[in-house]
Design an enzyme around this catalytic site. Structure first.
Site, PDB file in Angstrom:
ATOM      1  N   GLY A 134       1.005  -1.109   0.059  1.00 14.17           N
ATOM      2  CA  GLY A 134      -0.032   0.153   0.118  1.00 14.17           C
ATOM      3  C   GLY A 134       1.020   1.064   0.146  1.00 14.17           C
ATOM      4  O   GLY A 134       1.235   1.753  -1.122  1.00 14.17           O
ATOM      5  N   TRP A 160      -8.241  -2.577  -3.151  1.00 12.42           N
ATOM      6  CA  TRP A 160      -8.615  -1.250  -2.937  1.00 12.42           C
ATOM      7  C   TRP A 160      -8.475  -0.454  -4.320  1.00 12.42           C
ATOM      8  O   TRP A 160      -8.182   0.820  -4.060  1.00 12.42           O
ATOM      9  CB  TRP A 160      -8.006  -0.756  -1.849  1.00 12.42           C
ATOM     10  CG  TRP A 160      -7.611  -1.652  -0.538  1.00 12.42           C
ATOM     11  CD1 TRP A 160      -8.773  -2.023   0.149  1.00 12.42           C
ATOM     12  CD2 TRP A 160      -6.457  -2.190  -0.124  1.00 12.42           C
ATOM     13  NE1 TRP A 160      -8.317  -2.981   1.175  1.00 12.42           N
ATOM     14  CE2 TRP A 160      -6.970  -3.062   0.893  1.00 12.42           C
ATOM     15  CE3 TRP A 160      -5.271  -2.168  -0.304  1.00 12.42           C
ATOM     16  CZ2 TRP A 160      -5.982  -3.896   1.619  1.00 12.42           C
ATOM     17  CZ3 TRP A 160      -4.376  -3.095   0.320  1.00 12.42           C
ATOM     18  CH2 TRP A 160      -4.805  -3.634   1.591  1.00 12.42           C
ATOM     19  N   GLU A 365      -4.206   7.684  -2.334  1.00  9.48           N
ATOM     20  CA  GLU A 365      -3.138   8.498  -3.080  1.00  9.48           C
ATOM     21  C   GLU A 365      -2.005   8.858  -2.011  1.00  9.48           C
ATOM     22  O   GLU A 365      -1.357  10.004  -2.293  1.00  9.48           O
ATOM     23  CB  GLU A 365      -3.566   9.526  -3.867  1.00  9.48           C
ATOM     24  CG  GLU A 365      -4.491   9.346  -4.910  1.00  9.48           C
ATOM     25  CD  GLU A 365      -5.115  10.209  -5.704  1.00  9.48           C
ATOM     26  OE1 GLU A 365      -4.457  11.230  -6.126  1.00  9.48           O
ATOM     27  OE2 GLU A 365      -6.180  10.168  -5.946  1.00  9.48           O
TER      28      GLU A 365
HETATM   29  N1  COS Z   1       7.895  12.181  -8.341  1.00  5.99           N
HETATM   30  C1  COS Z   1       8.888  11.543  -9.290  1.00  5.99           C
HETATM   31  N2  COS Z   1       9.732  10.519  -9.003  1.00  5.99           N
HETATM   32  C2  COS Z   1       9.498  10.203  -7.840  1.00  5.99           C
HETATM   33  C3  COS Z   1       8.918  10.286  -6.936  1.00  5.99           C
HETATM   34  C4  COS Z   1       8.005  11.463  -7.371  1.00  5.99           C
HETATM   35  N3  COS Z   1       6.949  12.168  -6.355  1.00  5.99           N
HETATM   36  N4  COS Z   1       8.931   9.900  -5.772  1.00  5.99           N
HETATM   37  C5  COS Z   1      10.034   8.820  -6.159  1.00  5.99           C
HETATM   38  N5  COS Z   1      10.308   9.052  -7.444  1.00  5.99           N
HETATM   39  C6  COS Z   1      11.538   8.107  -8.017  1.00  5.99           C
HETATM   40  C7  COS Z   1      12.756   8.625  -7.459  1.00  5.99           C
HETATM   41  O1  COS Z   1      13.216   9.744  -8.156  1.00  5.99           O
HETATM   42  C8  COS Z   1      13.467   7.243  -7.735  1.00  5.99           C
HETATM   43  O2  COS Z   1      14.011   7.267  -8.961  1.00  5.99           O
HETATM   44  P1  COS Z   1      15.321   6.481  -9.529  1.00  5.99           P
HETATM   45  O3  COS Z   1      15.045   5.069  -9.113  1.00  5.99           O
HETATM   46  O4  COS Z   1      15.407   6.977 -10.802  1.00  5.99           O
HETATM   47  O5  COS Z   1      16.408   6.990  -8.440  1.00  5.99           O
HETATM   48  C9  COS Z   1      12.314   6.058  -7.470  1.00  5.99           C
HETATM   49  O6  COS Z   1      10.878   6.933  -8.010  1.00  5.99           O
HETATM   50  C10 COS Z   1      12.310   5.308  -6.318  1.00  5.99           C
HETATM   51  O7  COS Z   1      12.164   6.559  -5.306  1.00  5.99           O
HETATM   52  P2  COS Z   1      12.072   6.007  -3.663  1.00  5.99           P
HETATM   53  O8  COS Z   1      13.392   5.404  -3.359  1.00  5.99           O
HETATM   54  O9  COS Z   1      12.019   7.499  -2.970  1.00  5.99           O
HETATM   55  O10 COS Z   1      10.872   5.326  -3.534  1.00  5.99           O
HETATM   56  P3  COS Z   1      10.406   4.496  -2.116  1.00  5.99           P
HETATM   57  O11 COS Z   1      10.421   3.076  -2.496  1.00  5.99           O
HETATM   58  O12 COS Z   1      11.183   5.105  -1.008  1.00  5.99           O
HETATM   59  O13 COS Z   1       8.977   5.049  -2.159  1.00  5.99           O
HETATM   60  C11 COS Z   1       7.179   6.724  -1.570  1.00  5.99           C
HETATM   61  C12 COS Z   1       8.493   6.267  -2.029  1.00  5.99           C
HETATM   62  C13 COS Z   1       6.895   6.248  -0.238  1.00  5.99           C
HETATM   63  C14 COS Z   1       6.882   8.094  -1.904  1.00  5.99           C
HETATM   64  C15 COS Z   1       5.937   5.947  -2.601  1.00  5.99           C
HETATM   65  O14 COS Z   1       6.170   4.348  -2.434  1.00  5.99           O
HETATM   66  C16 COS Z   1       4.540   6.358  -2.382  1.00  5.99           C
HETATM   67  O15 COS Z   1       4.292   7.378  -2.980  1.00  5.99           O
HETATM   68  N6  COS Z   1       3.935   5.471  -1.820  1.00  5.99           N
HETATM   69  C17 COS Z   1       2.540   5.810  -1.545  1.00  5.99           C
HETATM   70  C18 COS Z   1       1.853   5.126  -2.736  1.00  5.99           C
HETATM   71  C19 COS Z   1       0.316   5.631  -2.938  1.00  5.99           C
HETATM   72  O16 COS Z   1       0.284   7.025  -3.141  1.00  5.99           O
HETATM   73  N7  COS Z   1      -0.504   4.852  -2.938  1.00  5.99           N
HETATM   74  C20 COS Z   1      -1.910   5.017  -3.323  1.00  5.99           C
HETATM   75  C21 COS Z   1      -2.300   4.344  -4.694  1.00  5.99           C
HETATM   76  S1  COS Z   1      -3.545   5.324  -5.464  1.00  5.99           S
HETATM   77  S2  COS Z   1      -4.987   5.324  -4.534  1.00  5.99           S
END
Ligand code: COS
Length: 385
Positions: A134, A160, A365
């Protein structure tokens, strides 16, 4: 534009949209609700309100999802939310599900799917979350295994998912490289009628359908890719960057609706020999609600405007806007309930509806905790650069 007053044209557009929502969209929600009650009594789960989505198409609002900037999207969502949260959500889900097609799809995919999506005839859905992934989206496990030279076979589950299992197509995020985390994810456009794809509704605290999807060796090919192989996490994150401030706008619209109702009620209600608003304990709470709502609105508009200017810190700004606005709306709606007393909890009351609606945006989100993590990461990243 100054920081931040809307121009007269934007203000007039929002007012027109609120009128349209009241006249054209709210009746479609009422009509659908009657059918839903009967379905629920028969033990069935809710269905997508297709007439509502089609009306959003006829009014040109779905077109706006693809042609307007992030700020205009926020104004649209805030205006609809003030009057008709169901219409707001139907609009947002079309955007979330179809934005990856619009931004990353091939000419063929765009030509096939976007016109009916804009018309509200094709229902879109964004399938990222899984039972085991999630908040930690990069842990997703739905397998995309090579299928000779023909492409891949998808095997696993999503959960979900708004509009599942009734959507007409899904933006699906799958793992093409095991053990590669975020760098092993690929986005696919999967039509709902692909062999091996099934789904089931979930009984959620939600006015729109949400469900699960099961993939049993579903075939996808290069023609179904959204973006490049192993670059799907970026597709997901950039879509969320665009939509997160607008989730904040949805929250601001709900907070404003609760505030409007509270102003009317406290000015009218007799208690202790005067009106409720004459009690300082009440008027100060209303002042607090208004101040926090306005602060949330400004943060949302600022994040959206930064997105439209393609500024470098949009992820953090989007996170701040979503975090602050959704938490604020929860506070404002809860306080509104308190100031209305028992009547607010009566089924069918605006606040009873908002009280149910306001909870989920703090989770979907990206939960509030995820937004804080995004903000903190950006802060410390800045410090070390
Ligand atoms: N915009 C653009 N690129 C992004 C980004 C953003 N907001 N967040 C991460 N990235 C990119 C990073 O730059 C990185 O790229 P590279 O592999 O080229 O270096 C890659 O994605 C991985 O980033 P990161 O290591 O920060 O990822 P994490 O696994 O730590 O996860 C979070 C980041 C927690 C922010 C992400 O998993 C997230 O948004 N989780 C929530 C998911 C969500 O919203 N679910 C709801 C679904 S829709 S109802």
């Amino acid at each position: 534009m100054t920081a931040f007053s809307l121009n007269p044209e934007q203000i007039a557009r929002c007012a027109r949209l609120r009128e349209l929502a009241a006249e054209r969209l709210r009746p479609l929600v009422a009509a659908h609700a009657a059918g839903e009650q009967a379905a629920h009594a028969a033990g069935e789960q809710g269905r997508v309100n297709r007439p509502l989505t089609e009306a959003l198409g006829e009014l040109g609002l779905l077109e706006g999802l693809f042609t307007s900037g992030a700020l205009d999207l926020c104004l649209m969502r805030e205006s609809l939310a003030r009057v008709c949260t169901e219409a707001e959500t139907a609009l947002a889900l079309q955007g979330l599900g179809a934005h990856p097609v619009h931004a990353y799809g091939s000419m063929e995919q765009r030509e096939h799917w976007l016109p009916p999506t804009r018309a509200g005839r094709a229902i879109a859905a964004f399938a990222l979350s899984e039972p085991g992934a999630g908040s930690d989206a990069a842990a997703l496990a739905l397998r995309a295994e090579p299928d000779g030279s023909a492409g891949w076979r998808l095997t696993g589950e999503k959960s979900w998912i708004s509009n599942a299992p009734e959507a007409d197509f899904y933006t699906v995020f799958a793992r093409t490289s095991p053990d590669a985390g975020a760098r092993g994810v690929t986005a696919f456009l999967v039509p709902a009628d692909r062999a091996g794809l099934t789904g089931a509704p979930l009984d959620m605290l939600s006015p729109h359908p949400i469900g699960t999807l099961a993939f049993d060796g579903v075939r996808v090919s290069a023609a179904d890719l959204l973006g490049d192989v192993n670059h799907g996490f970026r597709v997901a994150m950039t879509t969320l960057n665009r939509f997160r401030p607008s989730v904040g706008a949805f929250a601001v619209g709900m907070a404003q609706a609760a505030l409007d109702a509270t102003l009317a009620h406290t000015a009218d209600r007799d208690a202790f020999g005067g009106k409720l608003k004459d009690l300082q304990g009440v008027s100060h709470q209303v002042a607090e609600m208004a101040t926090r709502t306005e602060a949330a609105r400004l943060l949302v508009y600022a994040a959206a405007a930064a997105y439209d200017r393609d500024e470098p810190d949009i992820a953090g700004r989007a996170a701040m806007a979503k975090l602050f606005a959704t938490e604020t709306a929860q506070f404002v709606v809860d306080t509104a309930v308190q100031l209305h007393g028992a009547r607010a909890l009566q089924r069918g009351h605006l606040l009873e509806h908002l009280y149910r609606e306001v909870r989920a945006p703090r989770i979907y989100e990206g939960a509030s905790e995820v937004q804080r993590a995004v903000i903190a990461k950006e802060l410390y990243g800045k410090e070390s650069s």
